[in-house]
Scaffold this motif. Structure first.
Motif, PDB file in Angstrom:
ATOM      1  N   THR A   2      -5.735  15.639  18.596  1.00  0.00           N
ATOM      2  CA  THR A   2      -5.449  14.394  19.311  1.00  0.00           C
ATOM      3  C   THR A   2      -3.973  14.348  19.663  1.00  0.00           C
ATOM      4  OG1 THR A   2      -7.180  13.218  18.092  1.00  0.00           O
ATOM      5  CG2 THR A   2      -5.522  11.876  19.202  1.00  0.00           C
ATOM      6  N   LEU A   3      -3.675  14.196  20.963  1.00  0.00           N
ATOM      7  CA  LEU A   3      -2.295  14.082  21.423  1.00  0.00           C
ATOM      8  C   LEU A   3      -2.004  12.634  21.788  1.00  0.00           C
ATOM      9  CD1 LEU A   3      -1.986  17.222  23.765  1.00  0.00           C
ATOM     10  CD2 LEU A   3      -1.586  17.054  21.303  1.00  0.00           C
ATOM     11  N   VAL A   4      -0.836  12.154  21.416  1.00  0.00           N
ATOM     12  CA  VAL A   4      -0.481  10.751  21.638  1.00  0.00           C
ATOM     13  C   VAL A   4       0.891  10.663  22.306  1.00  0.00           C
ATOM     14  CG1 VAL A   4      -1.842   9.941  19.679  1.00  0.00           C
ATOM     15  CG2 VAL A   4       0.550  10.566  19.335  1.00  0.00           C
ATOM     16  N   PRO A   5       1.155   9.558  23.026  1.00  0.00           N
ATOM     17  CA  PRO A   5       2.475   9.359  23.646  1.00  0.00           C
ATOM     18  C   PRO A   5       3.533   9.161  22.564  1.00  0.00           C
ATOM     19  CG  PRO A   5       0.806   7.891  24.587  1.00  0.00           C
ATOM     20  CD  PRO A   5       0.231   8.463  23.342  1.00  0.00           C
ATOM     21  N   ILE A   6       4.471  10.084  22.467  1.00  0.00           N
ATOM     22  CA  ILE A   6       5.433  10.066  21.369  1.00  0.00           C
ATOM     23  C   ILE A   6       6.330   8.837  21.399  1.00  0.00           C
ATOM     24  CG2 ILE A   6       7.061  11.513  22.659  1.00  0.00           C
ATOM     25  CD1 ILE A   6       6.544  11.346  18.829  1.00  0.00           C
ATOM     26  N   ARG A   7       6.743   8.412  22.606  1.00  0.00           N
ATOM     27  CA  ARG A   7       7.638   7.255  22.671  1.00  0.00           C
ATOM     28  C   ARG A   7       6.972   6.001  22.123  1.00  0.00           C
ATOM     29  NH1 ARG A   7      12.170   5.944  25.444  1.00  0.00           N
ATOM     30  NH2 ARG A   7      12.089   7.789  26.796  1.00  0.00           N
ATOM     31  N   ALA A   8       5.727   5.773  22.541  1.00  0.00           N
ATOM     32  CA  ALA A   8       5.021   4.564  22.122  1.00  0.00           C
ATOM     33  C   ALA A   8       4.814   4.531  20.613  1.00  0.00           C
ATOM     34  CB  ALA A   8       3.685   4.468  22.846  1.00  0.00           C
ATOM     35  N   ILE A   9       4.389   5.666  20.039  1.00  0.00           N
ATOM     36  CA  ILE A   9       4.148   5.720  18.599  1.00  0.00           C
ATOM     37  C   ILE A   9       5.454   5.532  17.830  1.00  0.00           C
ATOM     38  CG2 ILE A   9       3.491   7.223  16.687  1.00  0.00           C
ATOM     39  CD1 ILE A   9       1.057   6.355  18.019  1.00  0.00           C
ATOM     40  N   SER A  10       6.474   6.304  18.180  1.00  0.00           N
ATOM     41  CA  SER A  10       7.736   6.274  17.436  1.00  0.00           C
ATOM     42  C   SER A  10       8.401   4.905  17.492  1.00  0.00           C
ATOM     43  CB  SER A  10       8.690   7.343  17.972  1.00  0.00           C
ATOM     44  OG  SER A  10       8.155   8.627  17.769  1.00  0.00           O
TER      45      SER A  10
END
Length: 272
Positions: free
Chosen positions: A40-48
């Motif tokens: 599963t790949l996720v948007p790094i900016r949104a998560i962080s």
């Protein structure tokens, strides 16, 4: 059926990824998660950012820098190598760039020690950490970004926004203004920066307000005014310089809508 697991600290070659601190206890929903090679790949900016980190995109090198306290992680698009506090770590799936959004494997973006639930039927991952829950929907498109519910205006968020306002003092160093400021500024403000040269010149004053104390005045649930004030004496005059930053909640996310400057002066001899 939901599959529950404990995401332990990611340790590769003896290294652990930084712990991202929670910014608030409010839930966050992120769309446009992806599946690649079973990961599963996720948007790094949104998560962080949901967990209190600052995220910066560097166009020239195609890298993303994530900072949280003393911890620093650098990711490069299309590479399986990431840099954690100065040391190299290898991940399973390369960092990806899609439609201007950087994606990383879920475990890279998740805080160490967090608890995740995977709902196969809904194609949805839920990450819970220190009372905060982030939901990642895989395959849902259209909204594309983070949607927050009852987002609080935290001290961490305020510092991040002020830091971005400070960066407007030297726009020549930023190659992609829209991409750089999109997560923090409204479209109207970005358009002013891009199209109005006189406004660009005005924003150079931001350099004077770096590290100046910030006061906040909440106008309503969706609008907060931040202001900083400098004082100086010039002969018989006392001058006051103010930077006012208007922050609004737009589509569930707090963004800067206005950055204004003003100057007042008082003739000391006129005081009673």
């Amino acid at each position: 059926m939901k599959k529950s697991l404990l995401i332990a600290p990611l340790i590769i070659a003896g290294l652990s990824l930084p712990h991202f601190a929670s910014a608030s206890t409010n839930d966050v929903t992120i769309n446009d998660g992806k599946i690649e090679n079973g990961r599963t790949l996720v948007p790094i900016r949104a998560i962080s950012q949901s967990f209190g980190s600052t995220v910066d995109w560097h166009q020239a090198t195609k890298t993303v820098t994530i900072k949280n306290g003393k911890d620093k992680t650098v990711l490069t698009v299309n590479s399986k190598k990431i840099n954690v506090n100065g040391k190299s770590v290898t991940i399973d799936v390369p960092v990806r760039l899609s439609n201007g959004t950087t994606y990383v494997p879920l475990r890279v973006a998740s805080p160490a020690g967090s608890v995740a639930n995977w709902n196969q039927k809904a194609q949805q991952a839920t990450i819970t950490f220190k009372g905060k829950k982030v939901v990642v929907n895989v395959g849902k498109t259209g909204t594309g970004s983070t949607t927050t519910t009852n987002t609080q205006f935290t001290e961490t968020l305020k510092k991040n926004l002020i830091a971005k306002a400070d960066e407007t003092a030297n726009l020549s160093k930023i190659s992609q203004i829209r991409t750089h400021f999109k997560p923090y500024f409204t479209t109207d403000l970005i358009n002013q920066i891009v199209y109005k040269n006189e406004y660009k010149d005005s924003l150079k004053q931001s350099s004077n307000f770096k590290n100046v104390p910030v006061n906040a005045n909440r106008v309503d649930n969706d609008k907060i005014v931040l202001y900083q004030r400098l004082e100086s004496l010039d002969g018989a005059y006392e001058r006051f310089y103010t930077r006012t930053i208007v922050v609004i909640k737009q589509d569930g996310t707090w963004k800067i809508d206005q950055i204004n400057f003003s100057k007042d002066e008082i003739n000391i001899g006129d005081r009673p």
